[in-house]
Design an enzyme around this catalytic site. Structure first.
Site, PDB file in Angstrom:
ATOM      1  CG  ASP A  63      -1.813  -1.238   1.261  1.00  0.00           C
ATOM      2  OD1 ASP A  63      -2.271  -1.681   0.184  1.00  0.00           O
ATOM      3  OD2 ASP A  63      -2.027  -1.782   2.360  1.00  0.00           O
ATOM      4  CG  HIS A  98      -2.875  -5.357   3.093  1.00  0.00           C
ATOM      5  ND1 HIS A  98      -2.292  -4.452   2.229  1.00  0.00           N
ATOM      6  CD2 HIS A  98      -2.697  -6.578   2.527  1.00  0.00           C
ATOM      7  CE1 HIS A  98      -1.779  -5.121   1.192  1.00  0.00           C
ATOM      8  NE2 HIS A  98      -2.022  -6.402   1.350  1.00  0.00           N
TER       9      HIS A  98
END
Length: 351
Positions: free
Chosen positions: A188, A215
């Site tokens: 990310d 996530h």
């Protein structure tokens, strides 16, 4: 600059374990003979998969690794043979099937878990849960028995649930150390750095975007107000960047049209994070990354935020810092979904 100096500089750039000696030649720094003891012992569980193979290759290239154990339930002999031909210092050993899991784990400093099935088009990370949850539970039982003091990097999705599963397994075994269990959310951050750099016209390596929360989907919260170097975005840019960072995995799944998910960029991000863990273990100062860990930053038991890595794993967890109105709203949404995912992992472990 003469030819020798130029060659020295090129070589030093290509291979960071070499350094220039008075501008006339090269000296190997901390060079390890085969089987040498310097460096760290790393195991990759799920080494034959879409993430596992490039991850194994990149870890074989890392000068901080002296021994690399590759474990999977299929195809490890081939992957091990292939990677062992690379002319780098790490000694590679392969382990095949459940009966060899304990041998793969004994004495490891760092264990990386990319094991499990990948996402396919139309699948959410939760669709993966029932398969991957069982795999992570079994592997963590092995870790608890064979290398209870190792640092564990969990990649297997859904990370928001698999990290709590791992924690419950370790608690049940009496070896849980919250500093040593880290969910890998680095992809990310890597995506955020890349997408923001594209907008700003900068080198992504010069950009640092904190990404907090979890996530998956809306739990991924890039803090665009805290980007370094400091910059500002219009509300529309913020919205579009946030959406693209949150949906980066889906973007790749759809582009691969049924042939896989984000494996190469995930392997890159995982190695970047693993190297930070190893640098922390080595005692390097100021090693800071984002990770999904046991945390008191919010009221949730697990949360991703910036952490400082050291000899014991997570040495310090940083607060979120000042959030703007958009980020505060995003945080509330993220927490709501995260709470459900965490509970799901804990409930699975207690069955």
């Amino acid at each position: 600059m003469d030819v020798n100096q130029r060659i020295s500089r090129i070589s030093a750039h290509l291979n960071p374990i070499q350094k220039m000696m008075g501008g006339v030649g090269l000296e190997q720094v901390k060079c390890r003979a085969k089987g040498g003891s310097a460096g760290f012992k790393v195991a990759i569980l799920g080494a034959s998969g879409g993430i596992g193979q490039p991850l194994s290759m990149l870890m074989k290239m890392n000068p901080l690794v002296s021994v690399l154990h590759l474990y999977d339930v299929a195809n490890t002999p081939g992957v091990t043979s292939d990677i062992s031909h690379m002319d780098t210092n790490a000694v590679v050993r392969g382990f095949l099937g459940q009966q060899q899991l304990e041998d793969a784990l004994t004495g490891m400093d760092l264990v990386i878990i990319p094991a499990g099935v990948p996402r396919k088009p139309g699948m959410t990370r939760d669709d993966l849960f029932n398969i991957n949850a069982g795999i992570v539970k079994t592997l963590c039982e092995g870790i608890a028995k064979c290398c209870p003091k190792a640092i564990v990097n969990v990649i297997s999705n859904p990370v928001n649930s698999t990290v709590p599963i791992a924690a419950e397994v370790f608690k049940k075994s009496g070896i849980f150390d919250p500093r040593k269990l880290l969910g890998v959310t680095m992809l990310d951050v890597v995506r955020a750095n890349t997408f923001v750099a594209e907008v700003l016209g900068l080198d992504p390596r010069d950009v640092d975007v904190p990404v907090v929360g979890g996530h998956a989907g809306v739990t991924i919260l890039p803090l665009l107000s805290q980007v370094k170097p400091p910059c500002s975005f219009t509300p529309e840019e913020t919205n579009q960047l946030t959406s693209r960072i949150q949906n980066g995995g889906t973007e790749v799944v759809e582009a691969k049209a049924g042939t896989g998910s984000a494996t190469l960029s995930m392997a890159y991000a995982a190695v970047k994070f693993a190297e930070s863990c190893l640098r922390g273990l080595r005692g390097d100062a100021g090693v800071v990354q984002c990770s999904f860990v046991a945390s008191q930053v919010t009221e949730l038991p697990f949360f991703a935020s910036k952490v400082r890595l050291g000899r014991n794993g997570v040495e310090e967890i940083y607060p979120l810092g000042p959030l703007n109105e958009y980020e505060r709203a995003g945080l509330e949404k993220a927490k709501q979904e995260l709470a459900t995912s965490i509970s799901k992992g804990v409930a699975f472990s207690r069955k």
